[in-house]
Design a protein around this motif. Structure first.
Motif, PDB file in Angstrom:
ATOM      1  N   ASP A   1       0.925  -1.238  -0.201  1.00 11.59           N
ATOM      2  CA  ASP A   1       0.033  -0.129   0.169  1.00 11.59           C
ATOM      3  C   ASP A   1       0.851   1.285   0.007  1.00 11.59           C
ATOM      4  O   ASP A   1       1.585   1.487   1.014  1.00 11.59           O
ATOM      5  CB  ASP A   1      -0.967  -0.182   1.304  1.00 11.59           C
ATOM      6  CG  ASP A   1      -2.001   1.134   1.193  1.00 11.59           C
ATOM      7  OD1 ASP A   1      -1.904   1.903   0.129  1.00 11.59           O
ATOM      8  OD2 ASP A   1      -2.914   1.063   1.874  1.00 11.59           O
ATOM      9  N   GLU A   2       0.989   1.904  -1.248  1.00  2.63           N
ATOM     10  CA  GLU A   2       1.691   3.199  -1.117  1.00  2.63           C
ATOM     11  C   GLU A   2       1.272   4.228  -0.511  1.00  2.63           C
ATOM     12  O   GLU A   2       2.158   4.860   0.552  1.00  2.63           O
ATOM     13  CB  GLU A   2       1.724   3.594  -2.693  1.00  2.63           C
ATOM     14  CG  GLU A   2       2.286   2.688  -3.687  1.00  2.63           C
ATOM     15  CD  GLU A   2       2.756   3.559  -5.069  1.00  2.63           C
ATOM     16  OE1 GLU A   2       2.048   4.543  -5.142  1.00  2.63           O
ATOM     17  OE2 GLU A   2       3.174   2.899  -5.845  1.00  2.63           O
ATOM     18  N   GLN A   3       0.089   4.375   0.075  1.00  2.42           N
ATOM     19  CA  GLN A   3      -0.702   5.523   0.930  1.00  2.42           C
ATOM     20  C   GLN A   3       0.076   5.108   2.390  1.00  2.42           C
ATOM     21  O   GLN A   3       0.601   5.950   3.071  1.00  2.42           O
ATOM     22  CB  GLN A   3      -2.145   5.407   0.953  1.00  2.42           C
ATOM     23  CG  GLN A   3      -2.433   6.073  -0.421  1.00  2.42           C
ATOM     24  CD  GLN A   3      -4.199   6.035  -0.493  1.00  2.42           C
ATOM     25  OE1 GLN A   3      -4.908   5.744   0.829  1.00  2.42           O
ATOM     26  NE2 GLN A   3      -4.692   6.610  -1.340  1.00  2.42           N
ATOM     27  N   GLU A   4      -0.098   3.879   2.750  1.00  2.50           N
ATOM     28  CA  GLU A   4       0.452   3.384   4.098  1.00  2.50           C
ATOM     29  C   GLU A   4       1.969   3.609   4.134  1.00  2.50           C
ATOM     30  O   GLU A   4       2.589   3.934   5.459  1.00  2.50           O
ATOM     31  CB  GLU A   4       0.166   1.946   4.281  1.00  2.50           C
ATOM     32  CG  GLU A   4       0.292   1.406   5.661  1.00  2.50           C
ATOM     33  CD  GLU A   4      -0.407   2.046   6.770  1.00  2.50           C
ATOM     34  OE1 GLU A   4      -0.207   1.928   7.835  1.00  2.50           O
ATOM     35  OE2 GLU A   4      -1.553   2.551   6.561  1.00  2.50           O
TER      36      GLU A   4
ATOM     37  N   HIS B   1       3.901   5.925   2.456  1.00  2.00           N
ATOM     38  CA  HIS B   1       4.186   7.186   2.542  1.00  2.00           C
ATOM     39  C   HIS B   1       3.851   7.843   3.774  1.00  2.00           C
ATOM     40  O   HIS B   1       4.340   9.000   4.336  1.00  2.00           O
ATOM     41  CB  HIS B   1       3.320   8.129   1.341  1.00  2.00           C
ATOM     42  CG  HIS B   1       4.020   8.038   0.306  1.00  2.00           C
ATOM     43  ND1 HIS B   1       5.094   8.599  -0.379  1.00  2.00           N
ATOM     44  CD2 HIS B   1       3.617   6.912  -0.977  1.00  2.00           C
ATOM     45  CE1 HIS B   1       5.403   8.057  -1.592  1.00  2.00           C
ATOM     46  NE2 HIS B   1       4.681   7.267  -1.903  1.00  2.00           N
ATOM     47  N   LYS B   2       2.860   7.199   4.373  1.00  2.00           N
ATOM     48  CA  LYS B   2       2.127   7.748   5.765  1.00  2.00           C
ATOM     49  C   LYS B   2       3.354   7.554   6.946  1.00  2.00           C
ATOM     50  O   LYS B   2       3.663   8.268   7.899  1.00  2.00           O
ATOM     51  CB  LYS B   2       0.947   7.225   6.337  1.00  2.00           C
ATOM     52  CG  LYS B   2       0.342   7.860   7.553  1.00  2.00           C
ATOM     53  CD  LYS B   2      -1.162   7.051   7.736  1.00  2.00           C
ATOM     54  CE  LYS B   2      -1.508   7.445   9.151  1.00  2.00           C
ATOM     55  NZ  LYS B   2      -2.753   6.490   9.503  1.00  2.00           N
TER      56      LYS B   2
END
Length: 614
Positions: free
Chosen positions: A93-96, A98-99
């Protein structure tokens, strides 16, 4: 931390940032270790992140303030399905990603990272004999010119080594840069000091991982970390006796073994959640079904129809009749005298240990180098354990093998190869010695073989995993991680037929045409027809013929009675042709000429004939 490499047109160029590649490497290793070493602990600690987290339950606990910019992604423990899911979410998961993977605004102190690792090892694995810290970084000088931070990190590294923790460095070189260990990490990574008296050199450290040579960063990290993985459990620890009063201690390992699905526990699936079954064993009397205690059980051997009882001491004496377990050198021979086929069981790799005899490593190294230099092998008397039968084996020296990135793929040591006794060797069947292919056929076949060679002419069994075993593990993974079941298995052992046909197909056809021409030429020289005769097996009497009176519809030569009777006894009359069956029956006056019958009827007539003969 998430900076991607520059775009490239190369097929094997990297597309992931160094941090993403490191996490993917950890994710892959976690799945492998769950299968290969299900009881090993594994944890993941990120450093240099903006957020801080030490305890799983309380992200704002005091540990987060004691170790700033250190994020404990997975606590040190036996990996569970939830740990794998959490790590998979971060990897995929790229969003996870980057977060979570936001770099800190200020540099992180390596002393805090090492102190945090110290606390994790102390609380989670205080009594483990093997504890290792793998450092993956692309910063070769995290503290610049700060002598205070550097000396603090050196003290924390010394504390870890005093605790028994081994630190392994896996550097990453950025494009256009070189990772220089001497700037900082040579002061905190303790390398093994070479022994000046030992003939063998100490293996060098793993090279910096990079993609400049066409190898992906992820693959180079995986191969480097796997080469530095924890050593395998020793199969045995035995003395190697070089003379009656001269012994050294060695340990044996099985480096090559057939992998099979191993079931460690039973699982009960009828409840709301799967539970591990606790197994118990109870012995019952055959007549009364009364439980029997271990003290009531006696061991016996049947001899002459009677059970002969033996006391535990007598059984122990029987098993130790060949003496204590030992590897005893009884002589030396040229290595060329051992043929490649003279091998009964997989070889066992042995390596020295100074636990029982001080100086074993130095002596073992001298023996290893001497056998290599003189191209010799040692003949040994080998008893692996107390209840094992003795074996005469060859002690062969092996070279160290390194991979493309400089990682060790095969250590240098000695191999115990069991030698067969005379009763174990089968005689080869008698084969003609005057048959040899002409040079033109050999040349054309050489072209076929050259087209089918593997890359670099090296067979790597790691590239061809067991398809049945991999399918088994994929099903287990899907059930544990609640994923969709795979539809079909990936079999890397299936030959690539299209590629083989494209590369070697024309050469194979050319070789086949040349083979037919050579056979016709050979037949003309021998005075035979161009048609190939049937090849009979050794000992087959199908070629034996006898002359019979020539009649209408009957050939000059017919199959012999002995051969027909032999096929009747074996139940293989169906192997004869219809014309052969007819000719034999006509010769016995059991069939009229020109009469058409089916093959089954002819076979029934022959069977009836031999049954009447008795």
């Amino acid at each position: 931390m998430l900076q991607r490499p520059p775009p490239s047109d190369r097929k094997k160029a990297d597309h992931d940032a160094a941090t993403s590649a490191a996490l993917k490497c950890a994710y892959t290793l976690m799945q492998q270790r769950i299968i290969s070493n299900p009881k090993d602990m594994m944890g993941i600690l990120l450093f240099g992140t903006r957020d801080s987290k030490f305890h799983e339950d309380d992200p704002r606990s005091s540990g987060a303030f004691l170790y700033p910019h250190c994020y404990l992604l997975s606590d040190l423990d036996v990996p569970a399905a939830e740990d794998v899911k959490r790590l998979r979410a971060v990897v995929e998961d790229e969003q996870e990603s980057h977060k979570l993977l936001v770099p800190s605004d200020e540099p992180v102190a390596m002393s805090n990272v090492l102190f945090c690792a110290n606390q994790i090892f102390t609380t989670k694995a205080p009594n483990f004999s093997s504890r290792r810290l793998f450092l993956v970084t692309d910063n070769d000088n995290p503290h610049g010119q700060s002598k205070e931070l550097r000396s603090s990190a050196i003290v924390r590294a010394k504390d870890l080594y005093d605790l028994g923790v081994t630190i392994e460095l896996f550097p990453i070189s950025q494009p256009g840069q070189t990772f220089d260990r001497a700037k900082f990490y040579d002061d905190i990574i303790y390398r093994a000091s070479p022994d000046s008296d030992a003939p063998t050199p100490v293996s060098f450290a793993v090279r910096a991982s990079t993609s400049d040579d066409g190898i992906s960063l992820l693959q180079s990290l995986l191969s480097a970390i796997q080469s530095k993985s924890a050593p395998k459990r020793a199969l045995f620890s035995l003395p190697l006796e070089l003379s009656p009063d001269f012994r050294i201690s060695v340990k044996g390992y099985i480096l090559f073994k057939r992998q099979e699905p191993a079931r460690s526990t039973y699982i009960w699936l009828d409840g709301e959640t799967p539970q591990i079954v606790t197994a118990t064993t109870t012995r019952l009397a055959e007549n009364t079904a009364h439980p029997i205690e271990n003290l009531e059980v006696k061991k016996a051997f049947k001899f002459g129809g009677e059970n002969v009882l033996f006391a535990p001491e007598e059984l122990k004496a029987l098993r130790s009749s060949f003496g204590d377990p030992v590897i005893r050198v009884i002589g030396f021979k040229k290595r060329s005298l051992l043929p490649i086929w003279a091998n009964l069981r997989p070889a066992t790799f042995i390596y020295p240990s100074d636990e029982d005899y001080i100086g074993s490593t130095r002596t073992f190294s001298a023996l290893h180098q001497s056998l290599l230099a003189k191209d010799k092998m040692a003949i040994v008397w080998y008893v692996a354990r107390r209840n094992a039968a003795p074996v005469i084996a060859a002690l062969l020296p092996g070279h160290e093998e390194l991979g493309e990135m400089g990682e060790q793929q095969m250590p240098a040591g000695l191999w115990i190869v069991p030698i067969p006794f005379a009763d174990d060797i089968r005689a080869n069947p008698d084969m003609p010695t005057n048959l040899s292919a002409p040079d033109v056929l050999k040349d054309k076949m050489r072209l076929v073989v050259q087209q089918l060679q593997l890359p670099k002419a090296v067979y790597d069994p790691a590239r061809y995993p067991n398809p049945a075993l991999q399918w088994h593990y994929k099903i287990l993974k899907a059930l544990a991680l609640e994923e969709d079941l795979p539809e079909e298995a990936t079999d890397m052992t299936v030959p690539k037929y299209k590629q083989i046909d494209k590369r070697a197909g024309p050469y194979v056809l050319d070789w086949g045409k040349e083979l037919e021409l050579e056979y016709q030429k050979y037949s003309r020289e021998q005075g035979h027809s161009g048609k190939r005769p049937a090849v009979s097996a050794p000992g087959d009497t199908s070629g034996d013929t006898k002359k019979v009176k020539k009649e209408d519809g009957v050939s000059d030569a017919s199959i012999s009675d002995d051969h027909v009777k032999s096929l009747f006894t074996k139940g293989k009359l169906a192997s004869l042709k219809v014309q052969e069956l007819k000719e034999w029956l006509i010769g016995k006056s059991a069939l009229e000429k020109g009469r058409g019958m089916k093959k089954d009827d002819l076979i029934s007539m022959i069977e009836a004939y031999w049954e009447r003969k008795g």
